[in-house]
Design a protein around this motif. Structure first.
Motif, mmCIF file in Angstrom:
data_model
loop_
_atom_site.group_PDB
_atom_site.id
_atom_site.type_symbol
_atom_site.label_atom_id
_atom_site.label_comp_id
_atom_site.label_asym_id
_atom_site.label_seq_id
_atom_site.Cartn_x
_atom_site.Cartn_y
_atom_site.Cartn_z
ATOM 1 N N ASN A 39 0.829 -1.207 0.000
ATOM 2 C CA ASN A 39 0.000 0.000 0.000
ATOM 3 C C ASN A 39 0.864 1.258 0.000
ATOM 4 O O ASN A 39 0.564 2.231 -0.683
ATOM 5 C CB ASN A 39 -0.930 0.019 1.219
ATOM 6 N N ALA A 40 1.955 1.214 0.775
ATOM 7 C CA ALA A 40 2.853 2.373 0.826
ATOM 8 C C ALA A 40 3.470 2.622 -0.546
ATOM 9 O O ALA A 40 3.555 3.760 -1.009
ATOM 10 C CB ALA A 40 3.944 2.144 1.877
ATOM 11 N N ASP A 64 4.771 5.545 6.035
ATOM 12 C CA ASP A 64 5.242 5.986 4.726
ATOM 13 C C ASP A 64 5.018 7.476 4.537
ATOM 14 O O ASP A 64 4.287 8.112 5.285
ATOM 15 C CB ASP A 64 4.555 5.181 3.613
ATOM 16 N N ILE A 69 -4.315 9.220 3.053
ATOM 17 C CA ILE A 69 -5.732 8.936 2.803
ATOM 18 C C ILE A 69 -6.510 10.135 3.346
ATOM 19 O O ILE A 69 -6.279 10.568 4.474
ATOM 20 C CB ILE A 69 -6.206 7.653 3.530
ATOM 21 N N SER A 82 -13.040 -2.265 -0.744
ATOM 22 C CA SER A 82 -12.910 -0.833 -1.009
ATOM 23 C C SER A 82 -11.495 -0.581 -1.501
ATOM 24 O O SER A 82 -10.526 -0.970 -0.874
ATOM 25 C CB SER A 82 -13.174 -0.031 0.267
ATOM 26 N N THR A 83 -11.404 0.029 -2.644
ATOM 27 C CA THR A 83 -10.096 0.302 -3.232
ATOM 28 C C THR A 83 -10.172 1.543 -4.096
ATOM 29 O O THR A 83 -11.218 1.860 -4.645
ATOM 30 C CB THR A 83 -9.613 -0.892 -4.087
ATOM 31 N N SER A 84 -9.052 2.237 -4.171
ATOM 32 C CA SER A 84 -9.001 3.384 -5.076
ATOM 33 C C SER A 84 -8.273 2.995 -6.355
ATOM 34 O O SER A 84 -7.970 3.824 -7.180
ATOM 35 C CB SER A 84 -8.269 4.533 -4.378
ATOM 36 N N LYS A 85 -7.956 1.679 -6.505
ATOM 37 C CA LYS A 85 -7.046 1.281 -7.584
ATOM 38 C C LYS A 85 -7.724 0.588 -8.740
ATOM 39 O O LYS A 85 -7.093 0.283 -9.745
ATOM 40 C CB LYS A 85 -5.965 0.370 -7.000
ATOM 41 N N PHE A 100 -5.257 -4.205 -5.489
ATOM 42 C CA PHE A 100 -6.394 -3.950 -6.372
ATOM 43 C C PHE A 100 -7.639 -4.634 -5.848
ATOM 44 O O PHE A 100 -8.741 -4.376 -6.283
ATOM 45 C CB PHE A 100 -6.121 -4.423 -7.813
ATOM 46 N N ARG A 101 -7.486 -5.518 -4.862
ATOM 47 C CA ARG A 101 -8.633 -6.291 -4.432
ATOM 48 C C ARG A 101 -9.408 -5.602 -3.312
ATOM 49 O O ARG A 101 -10.513 -6.027 -2.978
ATOM 50 C CB ARG A 101 -8.188 -7.680 -3.980
ATOM 51 N N GLY A 102 -8.813 -4.561 -2.733
ATOM 52 C CA GLY A 102 -9.518 -3.827 -1.693
ATOM 53 C C GLY A 102 -9.833 -4.673 -0.480
ATOM 54 O O GLY A 102 -10.859 -4.488 0.173
ATOM 55 N N GLU A 103 -8.976 -5.611 -0.168
ATOM 56 C CA GLU A 103 -9.275 -6.546 0.915
ATOM 57 C C GLU A 103 -8.382 -6.394 2.123
ATOM 58 O O GLU A 103 -8.770 -6.725 3.236
ATOM 59 C CB GLU A 103 -9.082 -7.989 0.422
ATOM 60 N N ALA A 104 -7.138 -5.929 1.884
ATOM 61 C CA ALA A 104 -6.126 -6.069 2.917
ATOM 62 C C ALA A 104 -6.485 -5.328 4.203
ATOM 63 O O ALA A 104 -6.464 -5.922 5.286
ATOM 64 C CB ALA A 104 -4.777 -5.598 2.382
ATOM 65 N N LEU A 105 -6.803 -4.048 4.095
ATOM 66 C CA LEU A 105 -7.046 -3.297 5.330
ATOM 67 C C LEU A 105 -8.238 -3.868 6.093
ATOM 68 O O LEU A 105 -8.198 -3.980 7.317
ATOM 69 C CB LEU A 105 -7.241 -1.810 5.025
ATOM 70 N N THR A 148 1.195 8.098 5.752
ATOM 71 C CA THR A 148 0.331 7.181 6.489
ATOM 72 C C THR A 148 1.164 6.332 7.436
ATOM 73 O O THR A 148 2.240 5.870 7.070
ATOM 74 C CB THR A 148 -0.398 6.241 5.491
HETATM 75 P P1 ADP Z 1 -6.044 -2.265 -2.172
HETATM 76 O O1 ADP Z 1 -4.605 -1.994 -1.889
HETATM 77 O O2 ADP Z 1 -6.268 -3.564 -2.838
HETATM 78 O O3 ADP Z 1 -6.718 -1.143 -2.871
HETATM 79 P P2 ADP Z 1 -6.335 -2.145 0.680
HETATM 80 O O4 ADP Z 1 -7.365 -2.697 1.594
HETATM 81 O O5 ADP Z 1 -4.939 -2.581 0.873
HETATM 82 O O6 ADP Z 1 -6.811 -2.446 -0.784
HETATM 83 O O7 ADP Z 1 -6.396 -0.570 0.774
HETATM 84 C C1 ADP Z 1 -7.616 0.089 0.529
HETATM 85 C C2 ADP Z 1 -7.400 1.494 0.066
HETATM 86 O O8 ADP Z 1 -6.857 2.281 1.124
HETATM 87 C C3 ADP Z 1 -6.396 1.622 -1.051
HETATM 88 O O9 ADP Z 1 -7.001 1.424 -2.320
HETATM 89 C C4 ADP Z 1 -5.890 3.044 -0.874
HETATM 90 O O10 ADP Z 1 -6.760 3.968 -1.484
HETATM 91 C C5 ADP Z 1 -5.988 3.255 0.624
HETATM 92 N N1 ADP Z 1 -4.683 3.080 1.274
HETATM 93 C C6 ADP Z 1 -4.276 1.988 1.960
HETATM 94 N N2 ADP Z 1 -3.020 2.168 2.459
HETATM 95 C C7 ADP Z 1 -2.613 3.381 2.040
HETATM 96 C C8 ADP Z 1 -1.406 4.131 2.215
HETATM 97 N N3 ADP Z 1 -0.345 3.666 2.888
HETATM 98 N N4 ADP Z 1 -1.341 5.373 1.640
HETATM 99 C C9 ADP Z 1 -2.391 5.856 0.941
HETATM 100 N N5 ADP Z 1 -3.542 5.184 0.750
HETATM 101 C C10 ADP Z 1 -3.665 3.962 1.284
#
Ligand code: ADP
Ligand code: MG
Length: 615
Positions: A39-40, A64, A69, A82-85, A100-105, A148
């Motif tokens: 993510n970073a 990072d 965000i 949820s993802t911005s990618k 890209f899967r919007g799952e990790a967080l 972040t």
């Molecule tokens: P993904 O990486 O698949 O999009 P994540 O669950 O890892 O899904 O993250 C969700 C969203 O949170 C990301 O799409 C991004 O917009 C935002 N995000 C997460 N970590 C960071 C970060 N270190 N800096 C900026 N935005 C972040």
């Protein structure tokens, strides 16, 4: 334990669903590190600081200086999917971010106590959220730099079943180290710093890949590494496949390990685990490394994102290729070419001191530690040039016309790009097994048996190729024809090489759409099912390899073993030794026998001076 049949069907709560999904993404602390570091990187960070406590079980914190965000989106980031990618399905076709899967967080926060502090350029203040098992516990505005910081505490505190599977602190640390160094190699321009329990254990300084490799492996190892370089491409891989590029560094054969862990591969910047591609690297060291030893390689494959599917598994470390064989071939070939042109002569650096040694007494011998000196100037890869399907005319004479001594540089090595050995003068023989020679930079010891095996191997290969050029390969008719169904792409490839197929002993004819009837096969392949034999050859071509090359090499190695005349323990006359050295000099790959053991070692003049205390 819930007894099956005692509950009615219902939709799981968001929290339970995330915890289940978390199992796929978050296996151990290192997975948390991986997702947060990705993510970073996706956020464009220049600096990534990773702080670990208790092997990551107590704390994983990643800070990072990326985009941050924004305060009105930060809660959404922790929701599932949820993802911005990624916005639409089509985007999956060409993914350029790590996430890209919007799952990790969502997954990580559901199985830990998580705090995030983030601030974008636009926001005047930062936001701090605290989540407990994925549920928002606190939100406040705080002063914070851009970027972040995510701190994941007490991983799996609410999933005791998973806690049980964690290994010792040392093991978890090792996994984390592996992840961090692998991202540092992939992104050498980013400064990474890793601390375990407040001690810095790894740091990269934002330079190039070699700088990062130096911080991982130390300068002794790093200075021996050979940079991968692509040389002339064979005609079979022009057009569509030319979009595959390979770069990075590999170790010379003298640097080797008992396992494959030092082979690190990336596809479009993403670290991947792929046994087949690992094997492409290992195969490139064929005859250069002893059995059971593995090389060091850090290789980057770049290709059109459209040719790669990374959406195979939630951890995103597996990929699928549209042209798997072409990728395999490009990687194998680039590694091989680099080795053949740049591999140095093994160098003995350690002697047991003779001073104070009891000559009569001790029988214990100290094995030399194989080391290698700096790379030789580049040479030419005859083996590859001579392969079928490439323009072979200019080097058809098999390197016989090695230019003589002029052009020998200070280190005694010609830089005409062909010679792989310095000019040597025979001094004598030791133990009826080793030939001692003198070169421009000190002393060389040649293992006479290994050297003879190498000489014969290259001779037999050349004979075979010549015979094949003149007569084609012996063909064996089949009692009844066998039909083989190919894919459309394979069929097109075969169409274009029917003449070649005939030369190597296949008699085939079209038999319906993408199907062929095999009427005869190369005599070499009569023991294999004819359909399999044809497919093997098509796969060789897909990789850009000369058909049957691998099988032929294996046969010839067997023959060399049986017929190598010069054994250890056989005393040789001066002229025999001279002849052996001259023949070895003419080999394309004189530094190892076909089994990968060294044929010669070098004691440089400066080493000798050092050993005698002259410097
Ligand atoms: P993904 O990486 O698949 O999009 P994540 O669950 O890892 O899904 O993250 C969700 C969203 O949170 C990301 O799409 C991004 O917009 C935002 N995000 C997460 N970590 C960071 C970060 N270190 N800096 C900026 N935005 C972040
Ligand atoms: Mg992510």
């Amino acid at each position: 334990m819930v007894k099956y049949g005692t509950m009615s069907i219902r939709i799981l709560s968001e929290q339970v669903a995330s915890q289940i999904a978390a199992g796929e993404v978050v296996e151990r602390p290192a997975s948390v590190v991986k997702e947060l570091v990705e993510n970073a990187i996706d956020a464009g960070a220049k600096t990534v600081n990773i702080d670990i406590r208790g092997g990551g079980r107590q704390l994983v914190q990643v800070a990072d200086d990326g985009l941050g965000i924004s305060s009105d989106e930060i809660e959404i980031a922790f929701k599932r999917h949820s993802t911005s990618k990624l916005a639409q399905v089509e985007d999956l076709e060409a993914i350029e971010t790590l996430g890209f899967r919007g799952e990790a967080l969502a997954a990580i926060s559901s199985v830990s106590q998580l705090t995030v502090v983030s601030r974008t350029q636009e926001d005047s203040a930062g936001t701090r959220l605290t989540l407990e098992a994925g549920v928002l516990a606190n939100r406040e505005s705080v002063g914070a730099p851009h970027g972040t910081v995510i701190a994941v505490a007490n991983l799996f505190y609410n999933v005791p079943a998973r806690l049980k599977f964690l290994k010792s602190v040392t093991t978890e640390r090792k996994h984390i180290d592996e992840i961090v160094t692998r991202y540092a190699m992939a992104y050498p321009g980013i400064r990474f710093r890793l601390t375990h329990d407040n001690r810095i254990t790894f740091q990269s300084s934002g330079g190039n890949l070699l700088d990062v490799l130096t911080s991982i492996y130390g300068s002794e190892t790093a200075k021996q590494l050979l940079e991968l370089r692509e040389q002339g491409r064979s005609s079979a891989e022009t057009d569509s496949r030319s979009s595959i590029r390979v770069s990075g560094f590999i170790g010379p054969p003298g640097l080797n390990w008992s396992n494959r862990n030092q082979i690190t591969l990336y596809v479009n910047g993403r670290w991947i685990k792929d046994n087949r591609l690992n094997y492409a690297v290992i195969q490139a060291y064929h005859t250069l490394l002893p059995v059971g030893r593995y090389p060091l390689a850090v290789a980057f494959v770049t290709t059109d994102p459209e040719n790669v599917d990374v959406n195979v598994h939630p951890a995103k470390t597996e990929v699928r290729f549209r042209q798997a064989n072409a990728v395999f071939g490009a990687l194998q070939r680039t590694v091989r070419q680099t080795l053949i042109s740049d591999s140095p002569i093994p160098h003995a650096t350690h002697f047991s001191s003779v001073i104070g040694q009891d000559w009569a007494g001790t029988t214990e011998r100290q094995a030399p530690i194989w080391q290698t000196e700096t790379a030789l100037p580049g040479g030419r890869d005859f083996a590859l040039d001579r392969r079928i399907g490439t323009q072979s005319g200019e080097v058809g004479s098999d390197g016989q016309q090695i230019e003589p001594v002029d052009g020998v540089s200070d280190d005694g090595l010609s830089n005409d790009g062909i010679k792989k050995l310095p000019i040597m003068r025979v001094v004598g023989q030791v133990g009826a097994s080793y030939i001692v020679t003198e070169g421009p930079d000190g002393l060389y010891l040649i293992d006479q048996h290994a050297a003879h095996e190498r000489v014969l191997y290259e001779k037999f290969m050349a004979d075979w190729e010549e015979k094949q050029d003149q007569e084609g390969m012996i063909s064996q008719g089949l009692v009844s024809g066998v039909t083989v169904q190919l894919s459309p792409a394979q069929s097109t490839l075969l169409e274009g090489h029917l003449h070649l197929m005939e030369r190597i002993g296949f008699q085939i004819e079209p038999f319906g759409p993408n199907a062929y009837m095999v009427r005869s096969v190369p005599a070499l392949l009569t023991k294999i099912d004819p359909a399999r034999a044809l497919l093997d050859v098509v796969e060789d071509m897909e990789r850009g390899d000369a058909p049957l090359q691998g099988k032929i090499e294996a046969r010839i190695i067997l023959r060399v073993c049986k017929s190598a005349a010069v054994k250890a323990g056989q005393s040789l006359g001066y002229q025999e030794m001279e002849a052996m050295i001259r023949q070895l000099e003419q080999c394309q790959n004189p530094h190892t026998c076909p089994h990968g053991r060294p044929t010669l070692i070098h004691l440089s003049a400066s080493q000798l001076a050092k050993e005698f205390g002259r410097t």
